[in-house]
Design a protein around this motif. Structure first.
Motif: not given
Length: 437
Positions: A318-322
């Protein structure tokens, strides 16, 4: 404290718990879905199938505009059901000729032998131009399809099936507002935290998750066995077993690696993805399944362990991105370590230390696109998750102040998000430039 104040607080607590339960369950339903092949490749095929549908005929020219991370992830993988064709143009042609857009990430799962020949003929007959898009979106696909005086635009951003625009001959048929930072249309993941994930896993009604988790076990186990049986990619799973034997720690790595090798190299079996990635879906599930078989735990315990592994993986991502320069298998390896710890009756403390240890060992492994070497990276990530557990079992741990590790699991996960999303931004650009040379 007055009785009515206590009752009010208790009602609020029950209401919040109920909302969180529904939210966590919906996250699992949205994230654990079937896909065939590399998901970015399939997203291109999906966009192409939607463009043909809107155009009403087979386009005679296509321009595909994509962000750098899409190029990175599609460049080197085989598009399933195409006779081993690779790349963006092949995925586009497959979606146009044989795609069923109603199947979404299984858009090219119903391809016939005749379709495969037609895909090759289309590629050799009609121009498909690929352009690097100038876009703020890390995940961005715009499919521009032309036939005589007609043209269609279909645009997908942020995640694999998130169509934000369908336009035909300048008339907007479908449009929705979106922003770079939000995955509109999906459940919020802001409430995810390790303590609540464990509470949810312990309390969730098995009938609420049975269909979701049993399908993950069935699909991902099947492609892992296929990967070990046959020749795919670098055959990392087979190499691990022939070199290191059949110990449970080796099998856990080999199964997930074999599934990835099969998936990256043309296997037509679907997988259940996590955080938009089949590789992460297999990394989060197959080691846990293998350990559950070894330990002969109940089906219920396995299901609860997989809930932990999946949600811990999603929480980190969630904090990193897809998509990013940070290999998502690292998150899933830590997730599987958490699930394995649960199988050994580990609670919140043990699971937290397993995750922190795993992230300390392997954070920073780069993503240089989807390809055969993903399987080896998955093996390394699973190894870190397993070692993270065994370290704590032996009374060893990495502590706050050791590099990126901060006191508290949530602070460490937050640091990894910053490292991946902000710190590795330039790394991502360099990787894409190197791959496009």
């Amino acid at each position: 404290m007055h009785l009515h104040t206590k009752l009010y607080k208790e009602r609020n607590r029950i209401k919040n718990n109920d909302l969180k339960y529904k939210n966590y369950l919906q996250i699992l339903k949205e994230e654990l879905v079937p896909a065939m092949g590399c998901t970015e490749t399939i997203a291109i095929a999906y966009a192409a199938a939607k463009a043909k549908e809107a155009l009403g005929c087979t386009p005679e020219k296509v321009i595909v505009e994509v962000s750098g991370n899409i190029i990175k992830n599609v460049k080197s993988v085989i598009v399933p059901n195409t006779g081993h064709l690779k790349g963006i143009a092949a995925a586009t042609a497959a979606g146009i000729i044989a795609g069923n857009p109603d199947r979404k990430l299984e858009v090219i799962s119903e391809v016939t032998k005749e379709d495969k020949q037609r895909i090759k003929e289309y590629l050799s007959t009609y121009p498909i131009e690929v352009k690097l898009a100038d876009t703020p979106f890390i995940f961005d696909i715009q499919m521009n399809a032309f036939y005589k005086d007609s043209f269609v635009k279909v645009r997908i951003v942020n995640y694999h099936t998130n169509i934000i625009l369908i336009e035909k001959n300048g008339k907007i048929l479908y449009h929705k507002e979106t922003t770079v930072s939000k995955e509109n249309g999906l459940s919020s993941k802001e409430s995810l935290n390790v303590e609540d994930i464990i509470d949810f896993a312990n309390s969730v009604k098995i009938q609420d998750i049975e269909d979701i988790i049993s399908r993950q076990i069935e699909y991902n186990s099947r492609i892992a066995e296929e990967g070990l049986r046959n020749n795919y990619g670098a055959n990392i799973g087979s190499v691990l077993i022939s070199t290191y034997g059949c110990d449970i720690k080796v099998r856990a790595k080999a199964k997930s690696a074999a599934g990835s090798d099969a998936r990256m190299n043309g296997c037509e079996l679907p997988v259940i993805i996590v955080s938009g990635s089949g590789n992460q879906g297999m990394t989060a599930s197959l080691p846990v399944i293998e350990y559950a078989n070894e330990l002969k735990v109940s089906k219920e315990k396995l299901y609860r362990a997989l809930v932990i592994s999946n949600l811990v993986t999603i929480h980190q991502k969630t904090g990193i991105g897809r998509l990013s320069a940070y290999c998502g298998a690292v998150c899933a390896g830590a997730g599987s370590g958490a699930g394995i710890t649960y199988l050994y009756d580990g609670g919140y403390r043990e699971i937290c230390h397993t995750i922190v240890n795993a992230l300390s060992i392997i954070s920073g492994m780069i993503c240089d696109g989807a390809k055969a070497s993903c399987a080896a990276k998955i093996a390394a990530a699973v190894d870190a998750g397993i070692l993270g557990y065994y370290m704590f079992k032996e009374g060893q741990q990495f502590k706050g102040g050791d590099g990126i590790v901060k006191k508290g699991i949530e602070a460490t996960i937050s640091n990894v998000g910053k490292l991946a999303k902000k710190g590795m931004k330039q790394t991502d650009k360099e990787i894409i430039e190197i791959m496009m040379e």
